[in-house]
Design a protein around this motif. Sequence first.
Motif, PDB file in Angstrom:
ATOM      1  N   MET A 110       0.811  -1.216   0.000  1.00 38.08           N
ATOM      2  CA  MET A 110       0.000   0.000   0.000  1.00 38.08           C
ATOM      3  C   MET A 110       0.842   1.262   0.000  1.00 38.08           C
ATOM      4  SD  MET A 110      -3.154  -0.769  -0.294  1.00 38.08           S
ATOM      5  CE  MET A 110      -3.839   0.846   0.078  1.00 38.08           C
ATOM      6  N   VAL A 128      -7.066   7.263   2.740  1.00 32.89           N
ATOM      7  CA  VAL A 128      -7.079   5.802   2.842  1.00 32.89           C
ATOM      8  C   VAL A 128      -8.408   5.326   3.426  1.00 32.89           C
ATOM      9  CG1 VAL A 128      -5.922   3.766   3.779  1.00 32.89           C
ATOM     10  CG2 VAL A 128      -4.587   5.805   3.209  1.00 32.89           C
ATOM     11  N   ARG A 149     -11.474  -1.212   5.855  1.00 24.67           N
ATOM     12  CA  ARG A 149     -12.615  -2.049   6.239  1.00 24.67           C
ATOM     13  C   ARG A 149     -12.105  -3.278   6.976  1.00 24.67           C
ATOM     14  NH1 ARG A 149     -15.493  -4.189   1.120  1.00 24.67           N
ATOM     15  NH2 ARG A 149     -17.036  -4.905   2.663  1.00 24.67           N
ATOM     16  N   TRP A 193      -9.037  -4.846   5.102  1.00 25.67           N
ATOM     17  CA  TRP A 193      -8.896  -4.454   3.700  1.00 25.67           C
ATOM     18  C   TRP A 193      -8.577  -2.958   3.648  1.00 25.67           C
ATOM     19  CZ3 TRP A 193     -13.119  -6.844  -0.009  1.00 25.67           C
ATOM     20  CH2 TRP A 193     -13.111  -8.244   0.110  1.00 25.67           C
ATOM     21  N   ARG A 199      -7.906   0.557   0.906  1.00 28.35           N
ATOM     22  CA  ARG A 199      -8.041   1.115  -0.452  1.00 28.35           C
ATOM     23  C   ARG A 199      -7.470   2.523  -0.484  1.00 28.35           C
ATOM     24  NH1 ARG A 199     -13.992   1.619  -2.561  1.00 28.35           N
ATOM     25  NH2 ARG A 199     -13.960   3.417  -1.125  1.00 28.35           N
ATOM     26  N   ASP A 215      -5.097   5.308  -3.517  1.00 28.99           N
ATOM     27  CA  ASP A 215      -4.419   5.447  -4.809  1.00 28.99           C
ATOM     28  C   ASP A 215      -2.929   5.182  -4.707  1.00 28.99           C
ATOM     29  OD1 ASP A 215      -6.778   6.054  -6.072  1.00 28.99           O
ATOM     30  OD2 ASP A 215      -6.526   8.229  -5.905  1.00 28.99           O
ATOM     31  N   ARG A 235      -1.815   2.233  -3.772  1.00 29.71           N
ATOM     32  CA  ARG A 235      -1.659   0.774  -3.862  1.00 29.71           C
ATOM     33  C   ARG A 235      -0.752   0.391  -5.023  1.00 29.71           C
ATOM     34  NH1 ARG A 235      -6.616  -3.071  -5.582  1.00 29.71           N
ATOM     35  NH2 ARG A 235      -5.720  -2.548  -7.616  1.00 29.71           N
ATOM     36  N   PHE A 265      -5.905  -8.810  -4.347  1.00 29.29           N
ATOM     37  CA  PHE A 265      -6.759  -7.722  -4.806  1.00 29.29           C
ATOM     38  C   PHE A 265      -8.216  -8.170  -4.809  1.00 29.29           C
ATOM     39  CE2 PHE A 265      -3.454  -5.316  -7.615  1.00 29.29           C
ATOM     40  CZ  PHE A 265      -2.780  -4.941  -6.469  1.00 29.29           C
ATOM     41  N   ASP A 323     -10.929  -2.710  -6.060  1.00 23.39           N
ATOM     42  CA  ASP A 323     -10.005  -1.633  -5.695  1.00 23.39           C
ATOM     43  C   ASP A 323      -9.347  -1.857  -4.334  1.00 23.39           C
ATOM     44  OD1 ASP A 323     -10.592  -0.285  -8.019  1.00 23.39           O
ATOM     45  OD2 ASP A 323     -12.153   0.952  -7.095  1.00 23.39           O
ATOM     46  N   TRP A 324      -9.740  -2.914  -3.651  1.00 19.93           N
ATOM     47  CA  TRP A 324      -9.271  -3.135  -2.287  1.00 19.93           C
ATOM     48  C   TRP A 324      -8.058  -4.053  -2.255  1.00 19.93           C
ATOM     49  CZ3 TRP A 324     -11.403  -0.595   1.841  1.00 19.93           C
ATOM     50  CH2 TRP A 324     -12.629   0.042   1.620  1.00 19.93           C
ATOM     51  N   TYR A 325      -7.177  -3.802  -1.290  1.00 18.69           N
ATOM     52  CA  TYR A 325      -6.061  -4.705  -0.999  1.00 18.69           C
ATOM     53  C   TYR A 325      -6.403  -5.501   0.248  1.00 18.69           C
ATOM     54  CZ  TYR A 325      -1.679  -6.386   0.902  1.00 18.69           C
ATOM     55  OH  TYR A 325      -0.711  -7.192   1.449  1.00 18.69           O
ATOM     56  N   ARG A 326      -6.326  -6.828   0.127  1.00 18.76           N
ATOM     57  CA  ARG A 326      -6.597  -7.711   1.254  1.00 18.76           C
ATOM     58  C   ARG A 326      -5.302  -7.923   2.028  1.00 18.76           C
ATOM     59  NH1 ARG A 326     -10.166 -12.765  -0.601  1.00 18.76           N
ATOM     60  NH2 ARG A 326      -9.969 -13.006   1.666  1.00 18.76           N
TER      61      ARG A 326
END
Length: 512
Positions: A310, A337, A340, A358, A360, A362, A364, A379, A382-385
């Motif tokens: 991120m 940022v 969730r 998670w 999210r 820009d 990332r 992914f 748009d979310w990073y796990r």
Amino acid sequence: MHLSTLLDNAVRSAGDREAVVHRTQRWTYREFADAARRAATVLREAGLRPGDRLAVMTYNTPAFLFAAFGAWYAGATLVPVNHKLQTAEVEHQLRHCGAELAVVDAEIAERATAADVPVRWLVSHPDAGAAERPAEAFESLVAAAEPWQGEQGPDDAVAQILYTSGTSGRPKGCVHTHRGIALTATYTAAGIPLHRDERFLICMPIWHASPLNNWALGTLLLGATVVLQREYEPREMLETIQRERITALFGAPIALIAPVQSVPDFADFDVSSVRAWIYGAGPLDADTARRLMKAYGSDDFHQVYGMSEMGPVGSSLSPAEQVEKAGSIGRGGIPGVALRVVRADGADAGAGQTGEIWLRADTRMTGYLDDPAATAEVFAGDWYRSGDLGRVDEDGFVTVVDRMKDVIITGGENVASQEVEGALRGHPDVLDVAVVGRPHAQWGETVVAVVVPRAGAELGLAELRTWLEPRLARYKLPRELILRPELPRTPSGKITKHVLRDELAVGSDSSG
């Protein structure tokens, strides 16, 4: 924003202010940008072209920043390399990223250049005076070069490949654009916040994502001063704070705890200039937070949470929340940022519930280098796990309760358990092995090897560490060995590491 523009803008607004300090060496923004442009010329003359990857393996010295901005002025990609890696690890990383040119500190040059890769090495001699440096030293070449006048590249070009340990045990390269990294610096400066008169101490390794992108670049973005401590050492940190009137710094929790515990005359140092004690890679419990606040004479402590994928950005725990919400990473993301906590059914976790964190933004990464499968796995739109499990309290604050990935974080360093396991399995007396982290008040976690020895074999911790030393960086070596007749497994044969972690959390009497 292209990162070369970040520096050019700082020159326009703060040209005669101190940009970089290293021991007795000082550069204004105008001088620093000039040196970076000269470095770009050196790199281009050494064969670096737009889109190429430049590996940099140094301590926290000016050469790292000159090489980084030199690469960006020249249109190339920076690949920071952990200066603690052994030769085989350096070889894997350089082969994976495809670097053909590298800058390395003279002190570790032998270990790095022994790697069997077709790389041209430029050697930095950061502490030698101009008269003592070899003519081929990186600093000598920079001093003799003309400033590069090439055109700036697009902000969606690749700026960095940051390597991070994953569950496969092999480092993965996080690919970041100039725009993403510039936003990382911007969000960080707004979130803490940082100020234009900051004197920020970089004492953690600058090749790490956070010291580089959050703190060094966040400070330079504002036209403030970056002070480099070559390598972390508790007394030197206190000496530098006092001498340079440091206003902010970042470290793993142990970096703040160690001076209090290990420097006998700690109370004699004047650290009153520091207005922001920032820590990450693990929480502080309430009692430790209170002790540190009393010792440093300040309640301005900030915890930050994020990861290389991120930028890194994520969340933060403010000074007012350090004791009441100790252990938490904060409530929601920092400016820019979204955060969730997602349950297994896809719904957001409520109070008292646990789910995966998670993120999210820009900032990332665009993905893992040459690894589309691993990229797709982390992914979700748009979310990073993150792979971290978080529990939400009644006020919406999130506490990391476990990691879905078996990565151990010890003293701010990420250790992939499967990498250590793979190395241990090569030992002739190791029949089976699991590597897990044991909670530790100072280091966050320590590396523990749970080993099933070959029948009749006698294994000791010292023997295994000696055997591993040429194979792994020292921070990856187990600090504890537990011998077992067998490892706990699921019916399908997978090791149940959570069982081992639970046992270690309450102690074990089977240490070897």
